[in-house]
Design a protein around this motif. Structure first.
Motif, PDB file in Angstrom:
ATOM      1  N   VAL A 117     127.534 -14.263 113.152  1.00 55.53           N
ATOM      2  CA  VAL A 117     128.179 -13.200 113.927  1.00 55.53           C
ATOM      3  C   VAL A 117     128.568 -13.685 115.332  1.00 55.53           C
ATOM      4  CG1 VAL A 117     127.824 -10.934 114.997  1.00 55.53           C
ATOM      5  CG2 VAL A 117     127.114 -11.324 112.641  1.00 55.53           C
ATOM      6  N   GLY A 118     127.691 -14.400 116.008  1.00 54.39           N
ATOM      7  CA  GLY A 118     127.983 -14.877 117.365  1.00 54.39           C
ATOM      8  C   GLY A 118     129.236 -15.736 117.433  1.00 54.39           C
ATOM      9  N   ALA A 138     131.687 -15.691 128.412  1.00 55.30           N
ATOM     10  CA  ALA A 138     131.113 -14.626 129.244  1.00 55.30           C
ATOM     11  C   ALA A 138     130.791 -13.401 128.387  1.00 55.30           C
ATOM     12  CB  ALA A 138     132.070 -14.256 130.375  1.00 55.30           C
ATOM     13  N   ALA A 139     131.668 -13.086 127.442  1.00 56.75           N
ATOM     14  CA  ALA A 139     131.416 -11.957 126.540  1.00 56.75           C
ATOM     15  C   ALA A 139     130.183 -12.215 125.675  1.00 56.75           C
ATOM     16  CB  ALA A 139     132.637 -11.700 125.666  1.00 56.75           C
ATOM     17  N   THR A 140     129.959 -13.465 125.323  1.00 62.02           N
ATOM     18  CA  THR A 140     128.751 -13.823 124.584  1.00 62.02           C
ATOM     19  C   THR A 140     127.516 -13.498 125.419  1.00 62.02           C
ATOM     20  OG1 THR A 140     129.957 -15.556 123.418  1.00 62.02           O
ATOM     21  CG2 THR A 140     127.558 -15.716 123.401  1.00 62.02           C
ATOM     22  N   LEU A 143     126.323 -10.095 124.855  1.00 64.47           N
ATOM     23  CA  LEU A 143     125.505  -9.902 123.648  1.00 64.47           C
ATOM     24  C   LEU A 143     124.026 -10.099 123.969  1.00 64.47           C
ATOM     25  CD1 LEU A 143     127.652 -11.747 120.949  1.00 64.47           C
ATOM     26  CD2 LEU A 143     127.403  -9.278 121.287  1.00 64.47           C
ATOM     27  N   PHE A 144     123.739 -11.054 124.852  1.00 63.17           N
ATOM     28  CA  PHE A 144     122.346 -11.267 125.253  1.00 63.17           C
ATOM     29  C   PHE A 144     121.838 -10.120 126.117  1.00 63.17           C
ATOM     30  CE2 PHE A 144     123.627 -15.686 124.243  1.00 63.17           C
ATOM     31  CZ  PHE A 144     122.680 -15.915 123.251  1.00 63.17           C
ATOM     32  N   ALA A 147     120.912  -7.509 123.687  1.00 58.47           N
ATOM     33  CA  ALA A 147     119.616  -7.829 123.072  1.00 58.47           C
ATOM     34  C   ALA A 147     118.469  -7.486 124.014  1.00 58.47           C
ATOM     35  CB  ALA A 147     119.571  -9.313 122.696  1.00 58.47           C
ATOM     36  N   LEU A 148     118.659  -7.753 125.282  1.00 59.27           N
ATOM     37  CA  LEU A 148     117.641  -7.419 126.281  1.00 59.27           C
ATOM     38  C   LEU A 148     117.421  -5.909 126.340  1.00 59.27           C
ATOM     39  CD1 LEU A 148     115.777  -8.675 128.414  1.00 59.27           C
ATOM     40  CD2 LEU A 148     117.662  -8.539 130.024  1.00 59.27           C
ATOM     41  N   LEU A 149     118.491  -5.153 126.285  1.00 54.90           N
ATOM     42  CA  LEU A 149     118.373  -3.686 126.285  1.00 54.90           C
ATOM     43  C   LEU A 149     117.702  -3.183 125.002  1.00 54.90           C
ATOM     44  CD1 LEU A 149     121.852  -2.747 127.807  1.00 54.90           C
ATOM     45  CD2 LEU A 149     119.607  -2.658 128.938  1.00 54.90           C
ATOM     46  N   ALA A 150     117.980  -3.832 123.884  1.00 58.84           N
ATOM     47  CA  ALA A 150     117.341  -3.440 122.620  1.00 58.84           C
ATOM     48  C   ALA A 150     115.850  -3.778 122.631  1.00 58.84           C
ATOM     49  CB  ALA A 150     118.031  -4.134 121.448  1.00 58.84           C
ATOM     50  N   LEU A 151     115.471  -4.811 123.350  1.00 55.26           N
ATOM     51  CA  LEU A 151     114.070  -5.223 123.436  1.00 55.26           C
ATOM     52  C   LEU A 151     113.243  -4.273 124.303  1.00 55.26           C
ATOM     53  CD1 LEU A 151     111.993  -7.510 122.787  1.00 55.26           C
ATOM     54  CD2 LEU A 151     112.771  -8.619 124.897  1.00 55.26           C
TER      55      LEU A 151
END
Length: 165
Positions: A117-118, A138-140, A143-144, A147-151
């Motif tokens: 996906v990445g 930068a858009a990638t 995504l991190f 992920a931080l918000l999901a964590l």
């Protein structure tokens, strides 16, 4: 490899050295974060790696010369090893002992899915923006951030207790 060759201007031999250095940094990241997880906790250690990945992407997007890019590359290597180490350990905490193989199978599937996906998203953004790989990297980074918000809401103690009840 594509980014460093097409945007930063690395030659193939320089790219090979970069990959070698990334793997050494990944080994050191995995080793160091193994101890850091014990000191800070798995969630916090994983969050640090996600912040590192975000910084890597934004540094890479802003960098215009080879010498400066090595900072992003070194950080990427450390984050590569540490995020895999932290994520795998956290998945193990949430696995009931009798289902450890199933949980690690799911973990392996998720890692493979992310590896597809990445790069696909990176490629689609690059294509949509007429080859602008700086915006794609930068858009990638975003995504991190996601992920931080999901964590953030993850309750490690609750997950670990559920695994052992």
């Amino acid at each position: 490899a594509i980014y460093v060759q097409q945007v930063i201007g690395f030659q193939p031999s320089e790219t090979m050295v970069l990959i070698f250095v990334l793997n050494i940094a990944a080994m050191l990241g995995a080793l160091g974060f193994g101890y850091l997880q014990d000191a800070l906790g798995h969630k916090r250690a994983l969050a640090i790696t996600l912040v590192g990945w975000t910084a890597t992407c934004f540094i890479a997007a802003a960098t215009t010369d080879k010498a400066s890019f090595w900072w992003a590359a070194g950080l990427a290597g450390v984050c590569m090893g540490s995020s895999q180490s932290c994520g795998r350990a956290l998945a193990g905490l949430f696995a009931p002992p009798q289902q450890l193989g199933e949980f690690y199978g799911l973990w392996s599937f998720a890692m493979r899915l992310a590896a597809i996906v990445g790069p696909v998203m990176y490629g689609l953004i690059t294509w949509a923006l007429d080859g602008n790989q700086r915006v794609a990297i930068a858009a990638t980074g975003l995504l991190f951030v996601a992920a931080l918000l999901a964590l953030k809401p993850l309750d490690v103690a609750r997950g670990q207790a559920a695994a052992h009840n």
